[in-house]
Write an enzyme that holds these catalytic residues in place. Structure first.
Site, PDB file in Angstrom:
ATOM      1  CE1 TYR A  61      44.288  36.135  40.865  1.00  0.00           C
ATOM      2  CE2 TYR A  61      44.513  34.996  38.765  1.00  0.00           C
ATOM      3  CZ  TYR A  61      44.195  36.131  39.484  1.00  0.00           C
ATOM      4  OH  TYR A  61      43.773  37.261  38.817  1.00  0.00           O
ATOM      5  CG  HIS A 130      47.535  41.210  40.008  1.00  0.00           C
ATOM      6  ND1 HIS A 130      47.492  39.962  40.587  1.00  0.00           N
ATOM      7  CD2 HIS A 130      46.252  41.483  39.663  1.00  0.00           C
ATOM      8  CE1 HIS A 130      46.251  39.514  40.584  1.00  0.00           C
ATOM      9  NE2 HIS A 130      45.477  40.422  40.037  1.00  0.00           N
ATOM     10  CB  SER A 209      34.932  40.664  37.649  1.00  0.00           C
ATOM     11  OG  SER A 209      35.799  40.013  38.540  1.00  0.00           O
ATOM     12  N   PRO A 210      33.786  40.236  34.102  1.00  0.00           N
ATOM     13  CG  PRO A 210      33.898  39.049  32.083  1.00  0.00           C
ATOM     14  CD  PRO A 210      34.643  39.280  33.374  1.00  0.00           C
ATOM     15  CG  LEU A 211      29.997  36.646  33.371  1.00  0.00           C
ATOM     16  CD1 LEU A 211      30.211  35.138  33.409  1.00  0.00           C
ATOM     17  CD2 LEU A 211      28.715  36.985  32.628  1.00  0.00           C
ATOM     18  N   GLY A 212      30.409  40.259  36.730  1.00  0.00           N
ATOM     19  CA  GLY A 212      30.164  40.753  38.083  1.00  0.00           C
ATOM     20  C   GLY A 212      30.381  39.684  39.127  1.00  0.00           C
ATOM     21  NE  ARG A 213      35.282  40.180  42.341  1.00  0.00           N
ATOM     22  CZ  ARG A 213      35.467  41.448  41.970  1.00  0.00           C
ATOM     23  NH1 ARG A 213      34.401  42.203  41.725  1.00  0.00           N
ATOM     24  NH2 ARG A 213      36.665  41.970  41.847  1.00  0.00           N
ATOM     25  N   GLY A 214      29.857  36.625  38.893  1.00  0.00           N
ATOM     26  CA  GLY A 214      28.732  35.698  38.878  1.00  0.00           C
ATOM     27  C   GLY A 214      27.390  36.330  39.198  1.00  0.00           C
ATOM     28  CG  PHE A 215      25.287  39.854  41.864  1.00  0.00           C
ATOM     29  CD1 PHE A 215      25.095  39.256  43.102  1.00  0.00           C
ATOM     30  CD2 PHE A 215      24.405  40.848  41.485  1.00  0.00           C
ATOM     31  CE1 PHE A 215      24.052  39.646  43.940  1.00  0.00           C
ATOM     32  CE2 PHE A 215      23.368  41.249  42.313  1.00  0.00           C
ATOM     33  CZ  PHE A 215      23.186  40.643  43.543  1.00  0.00           C
TER      34      PHE A 215
END
Length: 338
Positions: A61, A130, A209-215
């Site tokens: 990162y 990773h 990404s439990p928020l779908g990368r914000g989507f």
């Protein structure tokens, strides 16, 4: 917004005790557009206040910049947090588009030394592979990771984006405390085989990404027109072109459930991950990321939402209707090897 601390769980059968929700620090350094460093540092402080103690980063990162950025926070709160970082994805400064996977023992030994230096610590609490390179036997890679535990440089081991068979193979070499894989209402590849293996072995699941990368928050619908030019989601199949419109329509049940609970769409997405884990008999610690204190506290509050059977039935079909792959190149994911 309340800063009531969240409850805790144990990673693996003998791993660290952490808050039931963690924090993904990736977006502080790159991928999601410009960062206000002062706001990001304030958000990090909010993690401790809320009991969000699993702090997740990786050597890739920001090409190491994320670990360096975290170092002062880690120093100030070393006894309060569980620090996780990763090796295995290689990038090159002379070729921004290059992504490789390296798992050979020599690379692992150098990678951990570099991460320890950047983070300013003597030991890493949870060290992940990773991505897995099928060209390097697990016995060699996990064996090298186990040596780091024996040397006192790492406390616990983790894997990311592996299949159930791969998890079992690695666990036979050295106990694995946590499996980090993408898991959300939009992405359920981990349920193919890895979730069952993790439950069987007593390995905790750490969904990224439990928020779908914000989507899933509904904050954007068309990545290639609504987000900053440097935002990596502009090149992700699910969030661009015709796929974006189709997938945005799938958020209506999420919004309906959110309205019924007086919650946000993002909180419902996070609550779903927590309750879906119960179906599989898993300990789960999602690691949503944000650069805003208010969002951090909102996310943490989702751990106190209980979805009804009716809610879950309404949300269940979503993943099966999503169009587009998780990544433009899926070759390094577990889905490619199932």
């Amino acid at each position: 917004m309340s800063t009531e601390k969240i409850t805790t769980v144990t990673l693996g059968t003998a791993g660290p005790t952490v808050g039931v929700q963690g924090f993904g620090a990736m977006g502080i350094s790159e991928f999601y557009g410009d960062t206000d460093e002062a706001a990001a540092r304030d958000t990090l402080e909010a993690t401790v206040e809320a009991g969000v103690t699993l702090i997740d980063t990786a050597n890739v990162y920001g090409l190491g910049a994320n670990e360096t950025f975290l170092a002062p926070f880690v120093a100030a709160h070393r006894d309060e947090i569980t620090l996780a970082t990763k090796f295995g994805i290689e990038r090159r400064t002379d070729d921004p588009k290059y992504r490789g996977v390296r798992n050979e023992p020599g690379y692992i030994k150098q990678a951990v030394e570099d991460s320890l230096r950047r983070l300013g610590v003597d030991v890493i609490d949870l060290y992940y592979m990773h991505r897995h390179d099928p060209g390097v036997p697990f016995a060699e890679s996990v064996g090298a990771m186990a040596e780091l535990v024996a040397e006192g440089k790492v406390k616990h081991l983790g894997l990311s984006e592996v299949t159930g068979a791969e998890l079992r193979e690695a666990h036979s070499v050295h106990p694995i405390a946590a499996l980090q894989s993408e898991w959300s209402l939009f992405s359920r590849d981990v349920e193919t085989s890895a979730a069952a293996a993790a439950a069987e072995l007593g390995v905790a699941l750490v969904p990224y990404s439990p928020l779908g990368r914000g989507f899933l928050t509904g904050s954007f619908t068309q990545a290639d027109t609504e987000l900053q030019s440097e935002d990596f989601r502009r090149g992700m199949p699910r969030f661009t072109g015709e796929n974006a419109g189709r997938n945005a329509a799938l958020l209506e049940p999420v919004r309906a459930v959110a309205a019924a609970h007086g919650a946000t769409a993002g909180q419902i997405a996070l609550a779903w991950v927590q309750q879906r884990a119960q179906v599989h008999g898993l300990t789960v610690v999602p690691i949503p990321g944000t650069r805003k204190r208010s969002r951090l506290l909102e996310n943490a509050a989702a751990t106190r939402i209980t979805l009804t059977p009716g809610d879950l039935a309404l949300l269940e079909p979503i993943a099966g209707q999503v169009t587009g792959d998780r990544y433009a190149d899926m070759s390094a994911t577990s889905a490619a090897r199932e």
